[in-house]
Design a protein around this motif. Structure first.
Motif, PDB file in Angstrom:
ATOM      1  N   ASP A 259      25.915  18.877  28.737  1.00 24.60           N
ATOM      2  CA  ASP A 259      27.183  19.415  28.234  1.00 24.60           C
ATOM      3  C   ASP A 259      28.065  18.324  27.622  1.00 24.60           C
ATOM      4  O   ASP A 259      28.777  18.567  26.655  1.00 24.60           O
ATOM      5  CB  ASP A 259      27.956  20.146  29.334  1.00 24.60           C
ATOM      6  CG  ASP A 259      27.451  21.563  29.551  1.00 24.60           C
ATOM      7  OD1 ASP A 259      26.800  22.125  28.643  1.00 24.60           O
ATOM      8  OD2 ASP A 259      27.710  22.118  30.632  1.00 24.60           O
ATOM      9  N   ALA A 260      27.989  17.111  28.156  1.00 24.49           N
ATOM     10  CA  ALA A 260      28.823  16.019  27.662  1.00 24.49           C
ATOM     11  C   ALA A 260      28.391  15.514  26.291  1.00 24.49           C
ATOM     12  O   ALA A 260      29.200  14.955  25.554  1.00 24.49           O
ATOM     13  CB  ALA A 260      28.830  14.869  28.660  1.00 24.49           C
ATOM     14  N   VAL A 261      27.116  15.727  25.924  1.00 20.65           N
ATOM     15  CA  VAL A 261      26.608  15.139  24.677  1.00 20.65           C
ATOM     16  C   VAL A 261      25.964  16.137  23.715  1.00 20.65           C
ATOM     17  O   VAL A 261      25.528  15.750  22.634  1.00 20.65           O
ATOM     18  CB  VAL A 261      25.586  14.007  24.971  1.00 20.65           C
ATOM     19  CG1 VAL A 261      26.263  12.863  25.704  1.00 20.65           C
ATOM     20  CG2 VAL A 261      24.383  14.523  25.744  1.00 20.65           C
ATOM     21  N   LYS A 262      25.939  17.409  24.065  1.00 19.43           N
ATOM     22  CA  LYS A 262      25.181  18.385  23.265  1.00 19.43           C
ATOM     23  C   LYS A 262      25.655  18.523  21.830  1.00 19.43           C
ATOM     24  O   LYS A 262      24.882  18.927  20.957  1.00 19.43           O
ATOM     25  CB  LYS A 262      25.133  19.746  23.955  1.00 19.43           C
ATOM     26  CG  LYS A 262      26.458  20.456  24.093  1.00 19.43           C
ATOM     27  CD  LYS A 262      26.279  21.756  24.863  1.00 19.43           C
ATOM     28  CE  LYS A 262      27.563  22.382  25.289  1.00 19.43           C
ATOM     29  NZ  LYS A 262      28.360  22.985  24.282  1.00 19.43           N
ATOM     30  N   ASP A 263      26.890  18.179  21.549  1.00 25.95           N
ATOM     31  CA  ASP A 263      27.419  18.289  20.191  1.00 25.95           C
ATOM     32  C   ASP A 263      27.456  16.959  19.447  1.00 25.95           C
ATOM     33  O   ASP A 263      27.935  16.887  18.317  1.00 25.95           O
ATOM     34  CB  ASP A 263      28.817  18.917  20.225  1.00 25.95           C
ATOM     35  CG  ASP A 263      28.788  20.334  20.782  1.00 25.95           C
ATOM     36  OD1 ASP A 263      27.850  21.084  20.456  1.00 25.95           O
ATOM     37  OD2 ASP A 263      29.689  20.680  21.568  1.00 25.95           O
ATOM     38  N   GLU A 264      26.947  15.899  20.069  1.00 22.64           N
ATOM     39  CA  GLU A 264      26.930  14.584  19.432  1.00 22.64           C
ATOM     40  C   GLU A 264      25.760  14.475  18.463  1.00 22.64           C
ATOM     41  O   GLU A 264      24.820  15.264  18.502  1.00 22.64           O
ATOM     42  CB  GLU A 264      26.849  13.481  20.497  1.00 22.64           C
ATOM     43  CG  GLU A 264      28.097  13.391  21.347  1.00 22.64           C
ATOM     44  CD  GLU A 264      28.041  12.257  22.363  1.00 22.64           C
ATOM     45  OE1 GLU A 264      27.132  11.393  22.274  1.00 22.64           O
ATOM     46  OE2 GLU A 264      28.911  12.238  23.250  1.00 22.64           O
ATOM     47  N   ASP A 265      25.828  13.460  17.601  1.00 18.92           N
ATOM     48  CA  ASP A 265      24.760  13.228  16.625  1.00 18.92           C
ATOM     49  C   ASP A 265      23.677  12.340  17.209  1.00 18.92           C
ATOM     50  O   ASP A 265      23.973  11.302  17.808  1.00 18.92           O
ATOM     51  CB  ASP A 265      25.325  12.572  15.362  1.00 18.92           C
ATOM     52  CG  ASP A 265      26.130  13.540  14.517  1.00 18.92           C
ATOM     53  OD1 ASP A 265      25.813  14.748  14.520  1.00 18.92           O
ATOM     54  OD2 ASP A 265      27.080  13.091  13.856  1.00 18.92           O
ATOM     55  N   PHE A 266      22.442  12.751  17.008  1.00 18.21           N
ATOM     56  CA  PHE A 266      21.275  11.978  17.414  1.00 18.21           C
ATOM     57  C   PHE A 266      20.296  11.963  16.252  1.00 18.21           C
ATOM     58  O   PHE A 266      20.293  12.869  15.421  1.00 18.21           O
ATOM     59  CB  PHE A 266      20.611  12.599  18.658  1.00 18.21           C
ATOM     60  CG  PHE A 266      21.460  12.521  19.888  1.00 18.21           C
ATOM     61  CD1 PHE A 266      21.458  11.382  20.679  1.00 18.21           C
ATOM     62  CD2 PHE A 266      22.278  13.584  20.254  1.00 18.21           C
ATOM     63  CE1 PHE A 266      22.269  11.295  21.805  1.00 18.21           C
ATOM     64  CE2 PHE A 266      23.084  13.508  21.381  1.00 18.21           C
ATOM     65  CZ  PHE A 266      23.075  12.358  22.162  1.00 18.21           C
ATOM     66  N   ASP A 267      19.455  10.947  16.223  1.00 20.75           N
ATOM     67  CA  ASP A 267      18.433  10.852  15.190  1.00 20.75           C
ATOM     68  C   ASP A 267      17.155  11.556  15.608  1.00 20.75           C
ATOM     69  O   ASP A 267      16.331  11.912  14.765  1.00 20.75           O
ATOM     70  CB  ASP A 267      18.135   9.381  14.895  1.00 20.75           C
ATOM     71  CG  ASP A 267      19.371   8.671  14.372  1.00 20.75           C
ATOM     72  OD1 ASP A 267      19.735   8.909  13.216  1.00 20.75           O
ATOM     73  OD2 ASP A 267      19.990   7.906  15.147  1.00 20.75           O
TER      74      ASP A 267
END
Length: 190
Positions: free
Chosen positions: A60-68
């Motif tokens: 939940d803390a990172v699900k909307d962050e950008d990843f490669d």
């Protein structure tokens, strides 16, 4: 650094620890930031063989962050929990639509199938996971690592190092992959 890369590694209870740790370790050796995330607020993950892993954060803390790239470790019941998590399916679909890499090993390619990403593609998995229940027009390939249209799949614990090295090559190039592999004192198999 300008070419810094970030990878999300979701850790589900019952994941295959050899795969999870190998993926994270090899990516870090390749100079890639790895964000391990538990599916719920319990960041202590009890893996399939009893090893306890601790995730850096929660999904939940990172699900909307950008990843490669997102890399899914297999193992059961871990892969089943990933497959049943709507957030994981949404992340996979979003990243693939953005032209980013999605990767899964062992039983986890079933999660890619559930997300609809294996339709019309080549893929591999732990025997029986995909070959008996393929996606629409999917071609099952009996190989250690299969790459097709930004989708990387692999067979199981024994191919985890090949899988992780392939991911390093995708994100950082062949020279970085070769440097990481040489430092491991592992004879190249490519």
């Amino acid at each position: 650094m300008a070419d810094s890369k970030r990878v999300l590694v979701p850790l589900a209870q019952g994941c295959e620890e050899l795969e999870a740790v190998t993926i994270m370790d090899i990516l870090v050796r390749g100079g890639i930031e790895v964000v391990s995330a538990s599916l719920d607020n319990n960041r202590e993950i009890h893996a399939s063989r009893g090893t306890v892993l601790v995730a850096k954060t929660t999904l939940d803390a990172v699900k909307d962050e950008d990843f490669d790239l997102v890399a899914l470790p297999g193992g059961l019941p871990g892969a089943d929990y990933l497959m049943q998590d709507a957030r994981i399916l949404e992340i996979l679909r979003r990243m693939h639509a953005q032209g980013k890499y999605v990767a899964a090993i062992c039983a986890a390619p079933q999660v890619l199938r559930e997300a609809g990403l294996l339709d019309g593609h080549k893929a591999t998995s732990y025997p029986g996971v995909l070959d008996q229940h393929p996606a629409k027009d999917m071609q099952y390939v009996d190989a250690a690592v299969v790459e097709d249209d930004g989708i990387v799949t692999s067979k199981g614990p024994g191919t985890a190092m090949d899988f992780a090295l392939a991911l390093v090559e995708k994100l950082r190039g062949k020279a970085v992959r070769d440097d990481v592999e040489a430092a491991l004192q592992r004879p190249p198999c490519h």
